[in-house]
Design an enzyme around this catalytic site. Sequence first.
Site, PDB file in Angstrom:
ATOM      1  N   ASP A  33       0.826  -1.215   0.000  1.00 45.94           N
ATOM      2  CA  ASP A  33       0.000   0.000   0.000  1.00 45.94           C
ATOM      3  C   ASP A  33       0.859   1.264   0.000  1.00 45.94           C
ATOM      4  O   ASP A  33       0.379   2.353   0.325  1.00 45.94           O
ATOM      5  CB  ASP A  33      -0.907   0.025   1.245  1.00 45.94           C
ATOM      6  CG  ASP A  33      -2.061  -0.966   1.147  1.00 45.94           C
ATOM      7  OD1 ASP A  33      -2.336  -1.436   0.034  1.00 45.94           O
ATOM      8  OD2 ASP A  33      -2.680  -1.256   2.194  1.00 45.94           O
TER       9      ASP A  33
ATOM     10  N   ASP B 276       5.320  -9.094   9.064  1.00 40.50           N
ATOM     11  CA  ASP B 276       5.417  -7.652   8.926  1.00 40.50           C
ATOM     12  C   ASP B 276       6.763  -7.299   8.295  1.00 40.50           C
ATOM     13  O   ASP B 276       7.681  -8.123   8.232  1.00 40.50           O
ATOM     14  CB  ASP B 276       5.265  -6.972  10.282  1.00 40.50           C
ATOM     15  CG  ASP B 276       3.822  -6.956  10.771  1.00 40.50           C
ATOM     16  OD1 ASP B 276       2.918  -7.242   9.957  1.00 40.50           O
ATOM     17  OD2 ASP B 276       3.600  -6.665  11.968  1.00 40.50           O
TER      18      ASP B 276
ATOM     19  N   ASP C  32       9.371  -5.690   9.142  1.00 39.53           N
ATOM     20  CA  ASP C  32      10.622  -5.704   9.893  1.00 39.53           C
ATOM     21  C   ASP C  32      11.086  -7.102  10.260  1.00 39.53           C
ATOM     22  O   ASP C  32      12.101  -7.251  10.935  1.00 39.53           O
ATOM     23  CB  ASP C  32      10.465  -4.872  11.169  1.00 39.53           C
ATOM     24  CG  ASP C  32       9.274  -5.326  12.005  1.00 39.53           C
ATOM     25  OD1 ASP C  32       8.149  -5.305  11.472  1.00 39.53           O
ATOM     26  OD2 ASP C  32       9.465  -5.688  13.178  1.00 39.53           O
TER      27      ASP C  32
ATOM     28  N   ASP D 153      -5.382  -8.774  14.667  1.00 39.71           N
ATOM     29  CA  ASP D 153      -4.882 -10.092  15.033  1.00 39.71           C
ATOM     30  C   ASP D 153      -5.569 -10.633  16.288  1.00 39.71           C
ATOM     31  O   ASP D 153      -6.012 -11.791  16.331  1.00 39.71           O
ATOM     32  CB  ASP D 153      -3.371 -10.057  15.225  1.00 39.71           C
ATOM     33  CG  ASP D 153      -2.904  -8.860  16.061  1.00 39.71           C
ATOM     34  OD1 ASP D 153      -3.752  -8.081  16.542  1.00 39.71           O
ATOM     35  OD2 ASP D 153      -1.682  -8.708  16.239  1.00 39.71           O
TER      36      ASP D 153
END
Length: 488
Positions: free
Chosen positions: A91, A146, A148, A239
């Site tokens: 995005d 994610d 990272d 989540d």
Amino acid sequence: MLFLEITLLVLYGLCLVFILGFSLTQFQLTRLALRAYAQGLPPEPAAPVSWPRVTVQLPLYNEVFVVERLLDACAALNYPPDKLHLQVLDDSTDETVGLVAARVAHYRTQGLRIDHVRRPDRQGFKAGALRHGLELTNGEFIAIFDADFVPEPDFLRRTLPYFDAPQIGVVQTRWGHLNEDYSLLTELQAFGLNAHFYLEQVGRTSGGHFINFNGTGGVWRRTCIEDAGGWHTDTLTEDLDLSYRAQLRGWRFRYLPQVVAPAELPAAMDALKSQQFRWNKGAAETARKHLGTVLRSNQTAATKLHAAFHLLNSSVFVAILLMAVVSVPLVFVRADLPQLKPLLQLASVFLLAFVPLIYYYYSSWQLDKPGASSWRFAPKFLLFLSMSMGLTLHNARAVVLGWLGRQSAFIRTPKLGLVRRQGTWRGRRYRTGSLLDGVTILEGLLALYFAGGIAAGLYFGDWGLLPFHLMLTVGYSLIFYYSLRHRN
């Protein structure tokens, strides 16, 4: 005036009872976890005869510093290439898009099935991206990382065998830390997260209680996601929300502390605050959404109790903030109204509510650093506790907004590609807002307020609340200092 003093004392006592209840549940989870470790981890299931189709979803938004590292790690996953599908759910609105496109093109030439998925807008933020991506893949299992995270090549081969029963809906792994030693800020974050991943998740699993998918570093069975209603966008912790909906429908989750998914910790205060705001507001939103359903469910009383404190975890910050603000005038009440001394003695048992937490964090410390000196634990625990107290204003605000149902954008935590002590937060982009805002100014004023509590205690010879006020002063001073230091 007597009515006011008694009201302050009652409010203090109610907050203390809530904190004590939370501490005792953490104590029980610690005992359950240590018993599970003592019994030994269950043997790893045999690999499936035929590996299932797996989609690895990588939700991104403006991640220039870490996106290539992420894609390289996921492209190196050791899994049958005809069963592996990588989905980059991008995005982004900056040059991340070009970096992803180049990496995707590179790996496609090597025969990897990898898609660069772009949406016209960020509707639903991360949850919306995951939901959109699910419609574009035929994967039977969905792994999520994610930006990272840096998964090890054997991640899928170590997690997929644990879906050895049809009711297993999620396999979650333990987070590792790429830059734990980078600064005091990252060390204290790792200290707190380790307790959750070494003990809380293990204890909940061992006791048969609800756990949560941690948003990344785990794998979902696709039918579990769909049966639970898919990804919802009405909370900031999609989540936790989906985890509770799935478990309320009878799905079981597995947690693997022996499998580590390394990730980067936020190194700047604005990044940490944005993460804390999202986690704590989202937890309150999820509690608002599911707490009543959990209490009315057919779960055992123990599971309901643990689920309640799990969902109310972030609300502890509200209790600590209220108790802290009230505790300073209590020093004066104690001096002015000696007839209330028996009741006011309750104010001095503050530290007793945290004794179970000492056991909880010390056990985690021993699991993470076996053989480490206990003398190293004490200062780190006190600093962690102080820093947590220093975040109570910021986090309590997030919790109240969550309980009130106030909508807010999903502000992702910016990462900088830091590993160990390498790299710097200075001069980097991706700010999450001005650090010198009203909340930061109030944090500085609260540091002075609690320093006044220390002075009042010393003046009146009242030592009962001195440790509490000292930790609050240190905590708020640290938060204020880092907020100013990390402005650039």
